[in-house]
Motif scaffolding. Sequence first.
Motif, PDB file in Angstrom:
ATOM      1  N   LEU A  45       0.782  -1.046  -0.089  1.00 25.13           N
ATOM      2  CA  LEU A  45      -0.191   0.125   0.090  1.00 25.13           C
ATOM      3  C   LEU A  45       0.761   1.379   0.006  1.00 25.13           C
ATOM      4  N   ARG A  48       2.222   1.788  -3.300  1.00 25.53           N
ATOM      5  CA  ARG A  48       1.129   2.047  -4.490  1.00 25.53           C
ATOM      6  C   ARG A  48       1.044   3.585  -4.154  1.00 25.53           C
ATOM      7  N   LEU A  49       0.762   4.000  -3.076  1.00 24.18           N
ATOM      8  CA  LEU A  49       0.859   5.588  -2.787  1.00 24.18           C
ATOM      9  C   LEU A  49       1.895   6.349  -3.254  1.00 24.18           C
ATOM     10  N   ARG A  52       1.381   6.289  -7.218  1.00 18.79           N
ATOM     11  CA  ARG A  52       0.538   7.219  -7.626  1.00 18.79           C
ATOM     12  C   ARG A  52       0.880   8.822  -7.620  1.00 18.79           C
ATOM     13  N   GLN A  53       1.547   9.116  -6.408  1.00 15.50           N
ATOM     14  CA  GLN A  53       2.221  10.321  -6.282  1.00 15.50           C
ATOM     15  C   GLN A  53       3.190  10.739  -7.519  1.00 15.50           C
ATOM     16  N   ARG A  55       3.470   9.322 -10.427  1.00 12.80           N
ATOM     17  CA  ARG A  55       2.868   9.313 -11.519  1.00 12.80           C
ATOM     18  C   ARG A  55       2.237  10.781 -11.964  1.00 12.80           C
ATOM     19  N   ALA A  56       1.771  11.184 -10.763  1.00  8.19           N
ATOM     20  CA  ALA A  56       0.988  12.443 -10.912  1.00  8.19           C
ATOM     21  C   ALA A  56       1.621  13.672 -11.781  1.00  8.19           C
ATOM     22  N   TYR A 337       0.623  15.334   3.659  1.00  5.93           N
ATOM     23  CA  TYR A 337       1.274  14.247   4.579  1.00  5.93           C
ATOM     24  C   TYR A 337       0.921  14.423   5.978  1.00  5.93           C
ATOM     25  N   LEU A 340      -2.470  13.004   6.391  1.00  4.46           N
ATOM     26  CA  LEU A 340      -2.460  11.621   6.682  1.00  4.46           C
ATOM     27  C   LEU A 340      -1.968  11.269   8.034  1.00  4.46           C
ATOM     28  N   TYR A 349       4.856   4.345   8.324  1.00  3.64           N
ATOM     29  CA  TYR A 349       4.303   4.177   7.067  1.00  3.64           C
ATOM     30  C   TYR A 349       4.436   5.203   5.874  1.00  3.64           C
TER      31      TYR A 349
ATOM     32  N   LEU B 124      -5.577  14.393  -1.012  1.00  2.92           N
ATOM     33  CA  LEU B 124      -4.404  14.172  -1.715  1.00  2.92           C
ATOM     34  C   LEU B 124      -4.832  14.535  -3.241  1.00  2.92           C
ATOM     35  N   PHE B 126      -3.294  13.815  -6.051  1.00  2.00           N
ATOM     36  CA  PHE B 126      -2.884  13.133  -7.001  1.00  2.00           C
ATOM     37  C   PHE B 126      -3.751  11.713  -7.107  1.00  2.00           C
ATOM     38  N   LEU B 127      -4.763  11.953  -6.201  1.00  2.00           N
ATOM     39  CA  LEU B 127      -5.809  10.699  -5.997  1.00  2.00           C
ATOM     40  C   LEU B 127      -7.146  11.043  -6.525  1.00  2.00           C
ATOM     41  N   MET B 135      -8.324   5.904   1.485  1.00  2.00           N
ATOM     42  CA  MET B 135      -7.119   6.220   2.355  1.00  2.00           C
ATOM     43  C   MET B 135      -7.628   6.249   3.479  1.00  2.00           C
ATOM     44  N   GLU B 138      -7.402   2.327   4.621  1.00  2.00           N
ATOM     45  CA  GLU B 138      -6.030   1.491   4.177  1.00  2.00           C
ATOM     46  C   GLU B 138      -5.486   1.063   5.467  1.00  2.00           C
ATOM     47  N   ARG B 168     -10.414  13.835  -9.732  1.00  2.00           N
ATOM     48  CA  ARG B 168      -9.483  14.425  -8.847  1.00  2.00           C
ATOM     49  C   ARG B 168      -9.951  15.798  -8.189  1.00  2.00           C
ATOM     50  N   ARG B 184     -14.444  11.210   3.655  1.00  2.00           N
ATOM     51  CA  ARG B 184     -13.161  10.768   4.260  1.00  2.00           C
ATOM     52  C   ARG B 184     -13.300  10.743   5.691  1.00  2.00           C
TER      53      ARG B 184
END
Lengths: 426, 261
Positions: A45, A48-49, A52-53, A55-56, A337, A340, A349, B124, B126-127, B135, B138, B168, B184
Amino acid sequence: MTAYPLEAPAPPAPGLLPWAPELTGDAPPPESRAPRARPGAALLLPARLAWRQLRAERARLFSAIAGVMFACVLVFMQLGFRSALFDSATALLSAMRADIFLMHPLTTVSFKPEMLPRVRASQAMALPEVRAAVPVYLTQATWRNPEDGTRRAVQLIGFDIESGVMDFPGLAPLAEALKRQDSMAFDLRSRPEFGPVPRLLAERGPFEVQVANRMMEVVGLVEIGPSFRADGNVVMSELNFRRVVKERLPSQVDLVAIRLAPGADREAAVARLRQIMPPDVMVLTQPQLVAHERSYWEEATPIGFIFMFGSIMGLIVGMVIVYQILFSDIASHLKEYATLKAMGYSNLYLGRAVLSAALILAVLGFLPGFMLSALLYDVVGKGTFLPLAMDTERALGVFAMIFTMCAAAGLLAMRKLRDANPADMF
Amino acid sequence: MDALPGRPMHASTPEGAPVIGRLPAPAGPAPVEISGLSYAYGEGELRRPVLRDIALTVRPGEIVLLTGPSGSGKTTLLTLIGALRAMQEGSCRVLGQELMGAAEGERVALRRRIGFIFQQHNLLGFLTAQQNVAMALELDPATTEAGRLARATAMLAAVGLGDRGGSRPDQLSGGQRQRVAVARALAGDPGLILADEPTAALDRQSGGEVVRLLRDLARRRGVPILLVTHDPRILDIADRIIAMEDGRIVPMKEAGAVPSP
């Protein structure tokens, strides 16, 4: 200013609270959370995060990949040149095919040999397992280009070819022709400055070239390869060698090549030779002879250091680039961040996510870097006559270096995560 | 322990209209129980107290608004309840976890059981909306990817964005983003929702929609909400309004003057 017009809820049904799920039709079925173990999720996970970041932001991703690729190509080329130079330095000795060699222990490198008495060859014959032993003469002489007349130093190798004790690739069919007076075989991998010998040979058949002021006839081609001190080689019989190098005492030789009887044990023969030989002789197998030559170039010259230094510089530059990319990625997403973290994501993490990003960059940068390096090996190898070749061992080694480089950059960038403080989010 | 003894637990709107949910709160232990909480920034001479001897209880299912002038300490109080800061003095029990002296790991674990809504949406970028909501799930090792995405879709549908899961954040309007943030915050079935000025970045209409949505969803689940706001337009969603001034909770008579627009 008035308050928002908030809708009144539906009149509550008897016995039920107005927000009861039965009323609202929004009864969230509590998910059955069976405590199933998912060991991979803890790594997948965050990875993957990270992906994705990465790739953006295409531009940032490509500059990071370009940075890793740059480091990758730099390291591949440095290591390639290093091993090519060592390989070419030992090209002559590597091409000599014989079972055992005798050399003077004070000889550090083949282009300035300490001579040993010719009689040692005869002494070696004392052992029953030694079938034949021949002296080998080495020296450098000038070669005059048959086309434009320019002169260049060439390596001369003289020995008893007929005896079959020592061989070079391509030499065996020429043994008969090389018996003729003033004949020689030319190394087809010599640099082009010696003249288009293979082409002339094909057009005219055997032709004359001036070597050390003597007209010698090229009768065929062998394959040896250029080395540091001599970028062309010529093989001839012992007798013709003496004709060219008149000042050389035949009793002083540079190497002795030994052929063992069929079925003889090489290691045992080496051990017995060491017993019977006086201290002016070093007994070596062919790999030992090559290793001895190589150790001179590795240890007694700065070549090894120069290329290692270049490799390390490449890795440091690559690390700085990856660090910069990861750092600015974190810095520009500090709020996210921190969010999160407020949601319960631990530093560990998020650290795994940053490290995953670094390792993704390592893989994405290595693949094109590897392909570009393989291409450059081909192009540069053809241009410089250096034996540049991609092998699995080096590819894996460079990948390990790039991986470590990116991991180090990731670990450094992770420190920036501490600046993402969820308490500042409000 | 009520911060405002002698007053009903639910305040009235400025117009005096009845407040939704004027019912006895569901029984059970209080999600938030604070007593004797003090907090100060800085050290030594520069020490500046921001919270003094706070006592506050949020009952199950209760919607509590925290208002007061800036610098009154309400945001600091929210970060302490949200386990985003380490406690200094007093007692703060959130969802059964005492935060005084709690280790970093315990605080991180508690945060997973709290839904946060910020002034900015903080999605986020980019998601997609769906991935952003997922998220929140997860961290639970027992969920599957399919389960998380299904839950995220259901939550987005609940905030009226069922068809925008693949967008997005930069493809959504401000109100829509804040609704994704609400989805969320609620996705992980939190035991408490903490919100800080959720309408500050929104216009009047979308702000009203977001807060109403938040209230309705929380009510259905019986989740208590503690909401810091300056915005007088949303006071009517509260069961109870608490005013803060200079690091203390002040009686409602004075507080009534604060939100007048």
